[in-house]
Write a protein that holds these residues in place. Sequence first.
Motif, PDB file in Angstrom:
ATOM      1  N   ILE A  30       0.930  -1.087   0.103  1.00  0.00           N
ATOM      2  CA  ILE A  30      -0.027   0.140   0.105  1.00  0.00           C
ATOM      3  C   ILE A  30       0.712   1.245   0.101  1.00  0.00           C
ATOM      4  N   GLU A  31       0.266   2.241  -0.750  1.00  0.00           N
ATOM      5  CA  GLU A  31       1.128   3.421  -0.591  1.00  0.00           C
ATOM      6  C   GLU A  31       0.084   4.436   0.463  1.00  0.00           C
ATOM      7  N   TYR A  32       1.110   5.122   1.426  1.00  0.00           N
ATOM      8  CA  TYR A  32       0.203   5.859   2.374  1.00  0.00           C
ATOM      9  C   TYR A  32       0.561   7.372   2.525  1.00  0.00           C
ATOM     10  N   THR A  33      -0.228   8.239   3.112  1.00  0.00           N
ATOM     11  CA  THR A  33       0.198   9.502   3.389  1.00  0.00           C
ATOM     12  C   THR A  33      -0.368   9.853   4.741  1.00  0.00           C
ATOM     13  N   ILE A  34       0.318  10.074   5.652  1.00  0.00           N
ATOM     14  CA  ILE A  34       0.090  10.834   6.990  1.00  0.00           C
ATOM     15  C   ILE A  34       0.242  12.281   7.085  1.00  0.00           C
ATOM     16  N   THR A  35      -0.565  12.895   7.558  1.00  0.00           N
ATOM     17  CA  THR A  35      -0.609  14.372   7.547  1.00  0.00           C
ATOM     18  C   THR A  35      -0.543  14.666   9.183  1.00  0.00           C
ATOM     19  N   LEU A  36       0.504  15.586   9.410  1.00  0.00           N
ATOM     20  CA  LEU A  36       0.714  15.910  11.025  1.00  0.00           C
ATOM     21  C   LEU A  36       0.860  17.382  11.165  1.00  0.00           C
ATOM     22  N   VAL A  37       0.717  17.663  12.377  1.00  0.00           N
ATOM     23  CA  VAL A  37       1.027  19.325  12.791  1.00  0.00           C
ATOM     24  C   VAL A  37       1.808  18.977  14.015  1.00  0.00           C
ATOM     25  N   GLU A  38       3.205  19.821  14.091  1.00  0.00           N
ATOM     26  CA  GLU A  38       3.784  19.683  15.132  1.00  0.00           C
ATOM     27  C   GLU A  38       3.196  20.817  16.202  1.00  0.00           C
ATOM     28  N   ARG A  39       3.184  20.184  17.565  1.00  0.00           N
ATOM     29  CA  ARG A  39       2.877  20.921  18.726  1.00  0.00           C
ATOM     30  C   ARG A  39       3.411  20.815  19.551  1.00  0.00           C
ATOM     31  N   ARG A  40       3.277  21.611  21.121  1.00  0.00           N
ATOM     32  CA  ARG A  40       3.836  21.329  22.220  1.00  0.00           C
ATOM     33  C   ARG A  40       3.158  20.229  22.798  1.00  0.00           C
ATOM     34  N   LYS A  41       4.056  19.437  23.914  1.00  0.00           N
ATOM     35  CA  LYS A  41       3.465  18.512  24.743  1.00  0.00           C
ATOM     36  C   LYS A  41       2.538  19.233  25.799  1.00  0.00           C
ATOM     37  N   TYR A  42       1.570  18.481  25.726  1.00  0.00           N
ATOM     38  CA  TYR A  42       0.500  18.932  26.482  1.00  0.00           C
ATOM     39  C   TYR A  42       1.163  18.989  28.287  1.00  0.00           C
ATOM     40  N   GLY A  43       0.840  20.236  28.919  1.00  0.00           N
ATOM     41  CA  GLY A  43       1.218  20.405  30.097  1.00  0.00           C
ATOM     42  C   GLY A  43       2.488  21.138  30.249  1.00  0.00           C
ATOM     43  N   SER A  44       3.184  21.432  28.992  1.00  0.00           N
ATOM     44  CA  SER A  44       4.303  21.797  29.073  1.00  0.00           C
ATOM     45  C   SER A  44       4.069  23.329  29.169  1.00  0.00           C
ATOM     46  N   LYS A  45       5.149  24.333  29.676  1.00  0.00           N
ATOM     47  CA  LYS A  45       4.835  25.610  29.795  1.00  0.00           C
ATOM     48  C   LYS A  45       5.104  26.475  28.485  1.00  0.00           C
TER      49      LYS A  45
END
Lengths: 161, 186
Positions: B169-184
């Motif tokens: 299979i060919e696949y595509t994953i779309t992501l967005v960078e984000r901060r870790k929950y709980g971090s200041k």
Amino acid sequence: MLYISSIPYDATGHDTSFFCLGSVQSFSYTNTSTGSTTGIVSRPTNEAIYMDSVQGASGRISVTTLRIVDDGYKNNGTTYNDGTSNAQALDKLRRMKELPQMQNNSYILRVYNAVLTESPTSYREVNVFVERFDYDLAMERPWEISLNITFVVRNRGVGFS
Amino acid sequence: MTDTAPPVSDFKFFFGIRGDAGNNRTYNGQSYAPRPWFLRHVTSINMSISGQTTLVNTAGRPASKAQIFDTGGSIRNITVSGFRSDFEEQVPNWDWVFNEYNYYTNDSGERVYSIGMDFYDSRVQTTLKGYILSIQGNANDPRYKVENDINVSVNGFSFNFIPNQPQTIEYTITLVERRKYGSKIY
């Protein structure tokens, strides 16, 4: 090879209601769940804040199949010709779409040979509703139809369970 | 002058849940630790960094006199594409997508579990620490290290069966960078 039940999952006769949609020309799946991301001014990208959308995830399966009647080809021991004519198959699909699907639980899409390393008669199942289907009739080949179907993946029971 | 050829980079790509301690699952009496998937055949990784600005143009003044105001910080969107073959994996492609908990022994001989691709955006990601996209280059020379681990949320996933190669299979994953929950933030 794809089969689908023409009767919803928990209705009487479901188990024997599977009919063949034909051999798969293409099969694609898309899951989307677009959240919102807020970047913080003057902070790096790894400090952006992510919020899930209120709608959650949804999945769609799009297939293109070729259904040929009177085709004596046996696919790894599974009889391709299930005795359903193209007209009957189209009629069933039409009725499945016409019924208010929200009041029924799901149909079962059965995908044969989804895992080639398993037995040739093995299959995988997905619970779906029919969102849309298109079909072409080839005038010079009346025994053949090409189906384009879009399914929405959904759970097995009525409601949000 | 000695001309040293650059080392051949052998990138490994991992995506999925972080191996947090204490999140083991028990299956058939065995304990399995959470691990990301090893993506063997990544064909492309696209990254787009953008932010929001507002332009205020002043009537009667040239373009160079325009003011800009930052209204949103930088966001990184990531798209990972590749293909996956059943014959190389312990978890077949179908289960890789549609099975929520996949228990298997990974290439290092560890008993691990990984979550099916269809389920990464099925969780409330706001309150998760985030998932990981890890690009592990094997080069000894730091000049050839491309990326550090990226903490991400999942926006979507798609795949295509290739009809004449049904095990692939060919696949595509779309992501967005984000901060870790709980971090200041600051």
